[in-house]
Motif scaffolding. Structure first.
Motif, short mmCIF file in Angstrom:
data_model
loop_
_atom_site.label_atom_id
_atom_site.label_comp_id
_atom_site.label_asym_id
_atom_site.label_seq_id
_atom_site.Cartn_x
_atom_site.Cartn_y
_atom_site.Cartn_z
N PRO A 141 0.80 -1.24 0.00
CA PRO A 141 0.00 0.00 0.00
C PRO A 141 0.82 1.28 0.00
O PRO A 141 0.48 2.25 -0.68
N THR A 142 1.92 1.31 0.76
CA THR A 142 2.71 2.53 0.81
C THR A 142 3.37 2.84 -0.53
O THR A 142 3.35 3.98 -1.01
N GLY A 143 3.95 1.82 -1.16
CA GLY A 143 4.56 2.02 -2.48
C GLY A 143 3.52 2.39 -3.52
O GLY A 143 3.75 3.27 -4.36
N ALA A 144 2.35 1.74 -3.45
CA ALA A 144 1.28 2.08 -4.39
C ALA A 144 0.82 3.51 -4.18
O ALA A 144 0.50 4.23 -5.15
N GLY A 145 0.78 3.96 -2.92
CA GLY A 145 0.41 5.34 -2.65
C GLY A 145 1.40 6.32 -3.23
O GLY A 145 1.02 7.35 -3.80
N THR A 146 2.69 6.04 -3.10
CA THR A 146 3.73 6.92 -3.65
C THR A 146 3.61 7.03 -5.16
O THR A 146 3.68 8.13 -5.74
N VAL A 147 3.43 5.89 -5.82
CA VAL A 147 3.29 5.90 -7.28
C VAL A 147 2.03 6.65 -7.69
O VAL A 147 2.03 7.44 -8.64
N ALA A 148 0.92 6.41 -6.97
CA ALA A 148 -0.33 7.10 -7.29
C ALA A 148 -0.20 8.61 -7.14
O ALA A 148 -0.73 9.38 -7.95
N ILE A 149 0.50 9.05 -6.10
CA ILE A 149 0.70 10.50 -5.91
C ILE A 149 1.54 11.07 -7.05
O ILE A 149 1.24 12.16 -7.57
N GLY A 150 2.59 10.35 -7.45
CA GLY A 150 3.42 10.82 -8.56
C GLY A 150 2.62 10.94 -9.85
O GLY A 150 2.75 11.93 -10.59
N ILE A 151 1.77 9.96 -10.14
CA ILE A 151 0.96 10.00 -11.35
C ILE A 151 -0.07 11.13 -11.27
O ILE A 151 -0.33 11.83 -12.26
N TRP A 152 -0.64 11.33 -10.07
CA TRP A 152 -1.61 12.42 -9.90
C TRP A 152 -0.95 13.78 -10.11
O TRP A 152 -1.50 14.65 -10.79
N LEU A 153 0.23 13.98 -9.55
CA LEU A 153 0.95 15.24 -9.75
C LEU A 153 1.27 15.47 -11.23
O LEU A 153 1.17 16.59 -11.74
N THR A 154 1.64 14.40 -11.90
CA THR A 154 1.93 14.51 -13.33
C THR A 154 0.69 14.93 -14.11
O THR A 154 0.75 15.81 -14.97
N GLY A 155 -0.45 14.31 -13.78
CA GLY A 155 -1.69 14.67 -14.46
C GLY A 155 -2.08 16.11 -14.24
O GLY A 155 -2.53 16.81 -15.17
N MET A 156 -1.91 16.59 -13.00
CA MET A 156 -2.21 17.99 -12.72
C MET A 156 -1.30 18.91 -13.52
O MET A 156 -1.75 19.92 -14.09
N ALA A 157 -0.02 18.58 -13.58
CA ALA A 157 0.94 19.42 -14.30
C ALA A 157 0.64 19.44 -15.80
O ALA A 157 0.75 20.49 -16.45
N VAL A 158 0.27 18.29 -16.35
CA VAL A 158 -0.05 18.23 -17.78
C VAL A 158 -1.26 19.11 -18.09
O VAL A 158 -1.27 19.85 -19.08
N THR A 159 -2.28 19.05 -17.25
CA THR A 159 -3.46 19.88 -17.46
C THR A 159 -3.12 21.36 -17.38
O THR A 159 -3.64 22.18 -18.15
N PHE A 160 -2.25 21.71 -16.44
CA PHE A 160 -1.84 23.11 -16.31
C PHE A 160 -1.06 23.58 -17.54
O PHE A 160 -1.23 24.71 -18.01
N ALA A 161 -0.20 22.73 -18.07
CA ALA A 161 0.71 23.15 -19.13
C ALA A 161 0.12 23.04 -20.53
O ALA A 161 0.65 23.66 -21.46
N ASP A 162 -0.95 22.28 -20.71
CA ASP A 162 -1.44 22.09 -22.08
C ASP A 162 -2.25 23.28 -22.61
O ASP A 162 -2.57 23.35 -23.80
N LEU A 163 -2.63 24.21 -21.72
CA LEU A 163 -3.32 25.45 -22.10
C LEU A 163 -4.64 25.21 -22.83
O LEU A 163 -5.18 26.09 -23.50
N GLY A 164 -5.18 23.99 -22.69
CA GLY A 164 -6.42 23.66 -23.38
C GLY A 164 -6.26 23.41 -24.87
O GLY A 164 -7.25 23.25 -25.59
N LEU A 165 -5.03 23.35 -25.36
CA LEU A 165 -4.79 23.28 -26.80
C LEU A 165 -4.98 21.89 -27.42
O LEU A 165 -5.46 21.80 -28.55
#
Length: 546
Positions: free
Chosen positions: A82-106
């Motif tokens: 569970p702890t390792g899965a949580g770390t990976v899930a947080i990393g993927i979530w942060l990546t998704g947030m960053a992608v949405t911020f950077a894509d400018l809706g394009l």
């Protein structure tokens, strides 16, 4: 001579009137009206045939991506707990947030305007729109990669010491370099896929994602074994590497677009960007960040596997909506209101027909399926998974209304209502989630998504005059409940892994029987179902064989 000619014309007109008036429809002769009706019907049939083909290949492409994410988390859960899965899930979530911020809706802007330009015969502009918007994407992506690099080189430590922000505090700061790499690959991947979807090259997208799937799974397993959570995250990025490479071909000089088209596209992009940023908070896994901060990586991992099962249930039906945006945009561009109305109602019925039995059925078997899949350590997430998956059906059906609003350039409504969801979600993150943990996250998420779904369908019905097919929708929900009850009884009576197959099979039979008894589908939709199941798949098989 002239008088006789005039009198002759008058006599002929009188004889014509005596035989009865010429039949006109909409100020056109009947034969011309019939010819135009046949032409419109032929165009609609061609559009539906293209839509079914796009739906099949879009489903395959998206299933490959979703299957890679799902099986990757299963591998991580089994190997790292569970702890390792949580770390990976947080990393993927942060990546998704960053992608949405950077894509400018394009990316979605390209997917929205390319089919419209193609339908209007503006092929030169359809070719230029991808390269035109690639440079802004590349610029914003570079900035975010630099910010992640700063976090790896001391920024994360500063945040922990001065602001007490402990995101990913159980991992070394070098993990931010890994997240920067994943982000860059994912941002380019999203751009490449959007260009393919806009050009309706769904078959190419399916092939590229099929190549990436085994690479991602092998890389994730090897990464877990050799480098733990950081290695698993690198393996996750391999699922996007092929489409990311495709996007690099658009890094070329462009001749530009007309001023009015640029203004429309940027206005749509800004509105869509706002919708995307709101969706990151309301519809994605924001709760993982709050759980990690307040309750630790373990509870974040428990929520992550519940959310993963939720995605497993909902993704296949939702992935069939990949062809909706081009279809809605094409009908809207041609001002075919009747066709748009029919496509909207049919899309709701089709998505609900697959979405509700998948979610309700998965919720019914979750207490047995979850520990079998991820391990006994995750059994305590069964209750939260049951509620989250069942409620996901009501939230996910809004994909149809959201896609329609985007196609009709009415996304500002999604921004306004989404802001309400953002406020409630953030309040829950500092109240309900610290107090109640995973179940608090599930309850608030379900409430917010249900409200936004109801609001979007009411707006479409009132503002766009496109009614919601309530009667058929209610029958589908009743049939899905019957499926879930039957499956749950089997799981409770026979708590063994073999019961899963019996529960799924029996639930499917019950659901199919109830759908037929309740007469859910229209005759034309039954014909379209046969086309989806037979004609398109047969053509795809022939192409593959050749």
């Amino acid at each position: 001579m002239a008088k006789r000619s005039i009198r002759g014309c008058g006599a002929r007109f009188a004889r014509r009137r005596s035989r009865g008036p010429t039949v006109f429809q909409n100020d056109r002769p009947a034969f011309l009206h019939d010819e135009m009706s046949r032409t419109r019907a032929g165009r609609l049939e061609m559009s539906l045939d293209k839509f079914t083909r796009n739906t099949i290949f879009g489903l395959v492409a998206s299933l490959n991506s979703s299957l890679g994410s799902f099986l990757g988390l299963v591998i991580v859960g089994r190997m790292l707990g569970p702890t390792g899965a949580g770390t990976v899930a947080i990393g993927i979530w942060l990546t998704g947030m960053a992608v949405t911020f950077a894509d400018l809706g394009l990316p979605l802007t390209i997917a929205r305007f390319t089919p419209e330009l193609m339908a209007q015969g503006e092929m030169a502009y359809a070719e230029e729109i991808g390269p035109y918007f690639f440079r802004p994407i590349l610029f914003s992506t570079t900035i975010v990669v630099g910010l992640f690099g700063e976090l790896a080189l001391g920024g994360a430590q500063w945040f922990r010491e001065n602001l007490r922000l402990n995101v990913l505090s159980e991992s070394p700061d070098s993990i931010w370099l890994v997240i920067a790499f994943i982000f860059a690959v994912q941002a380019l991947n999203n751009f490449g896929l959007s260009v393919l979807r806009g050009r309706q090259s769904f078959d190419v997208a399916a092939k590229l994602t099929a190549i990436s799937l085994p690479l991602q799974l092998v890389a994730t397993g090897a990464g877990c074994f050799y480098a733990g959570a950081e290695g698993a995250l690198v393996g996750y990025a391999m699922g996007s590497i092929a489409c990311a490479g495709l996007a690099l071909q658009y890094a070329r000089r462009t001749t530009g677009l007309p001023e009015n088209l640029r203004q429309r596209a940027w206005r749509f992009a800004v509105n869509n960007w706002g919708v995307g940023l709101i969706s990151v908070i309301v519809w994605s896994r924001l709760e993982i960040g709050f759980l990690d901060y307040w309750r630790g990586a373990k509870e974040a991992g428990l929520f992550a596997v519940s959310y993963t099962l939720c995605n497993l249930a909902a993704q296949a039906p939702l992935l069939m909506t990949g062809g909706l945006l081009p279809l809605f945009a094409e009908r809207h561009a041609l001002r075919d209101r009747r066709g748009l109305c029919d496509a909207y109602a049919s899309a709701i019925r089709f998505v609900a027909l697959l979405l509700f039995p998948a979610c309700f059925g998965m919720a019914a078997i979750a207490p047995l399926f979850l520990p079998v899949l991820f391990g006994a350590e995750f059994a305590e997430a069964s209750a939260s998974a049951t509620v989250l998956i069942a409620m996901q059906a009501f939230g996910s059906i809004s994909t149809v209304s959201s896609t329609l609003l985007l196609a009709c350039e009415k996304s500002s409504f999604l921004v306004r209502t989404g802001l309400i969801g953002v406020v409630v979600s953030l309040l829950a993150g500092v109240t309900a989630i610290p107090a109640f943990g995973v179940m608090g996250a599930v309850a608030t998420r379900s409430a917010v998504q249900s409200f936004l779904t109801l609001a979007s369908f009411i707006y479409v019905a009132k503002a766009l005059n496109l009614p919601f097919p309530l009667s058929k929708f209610a029958r589908i929900v009743v049939a899905a409940i019957g499926c879930a009850v039957f499956a749950r009884v089997i799981v409770l009576e026979w708590q063994a892994p073999a019961a899963l197959a019996l529960a799924i099979g029996s639930g499917a039979v019950v659901y199919g029987s109830l759908i037929l008894m309740l007469n859910v589908l229209e005759p034309n939709e039954l014909q379209l179902s046969r086309m989806l199941a037979g004609k398109v798949l047969f053509k795809a098989a022939l192409r593959k064989a050749s």
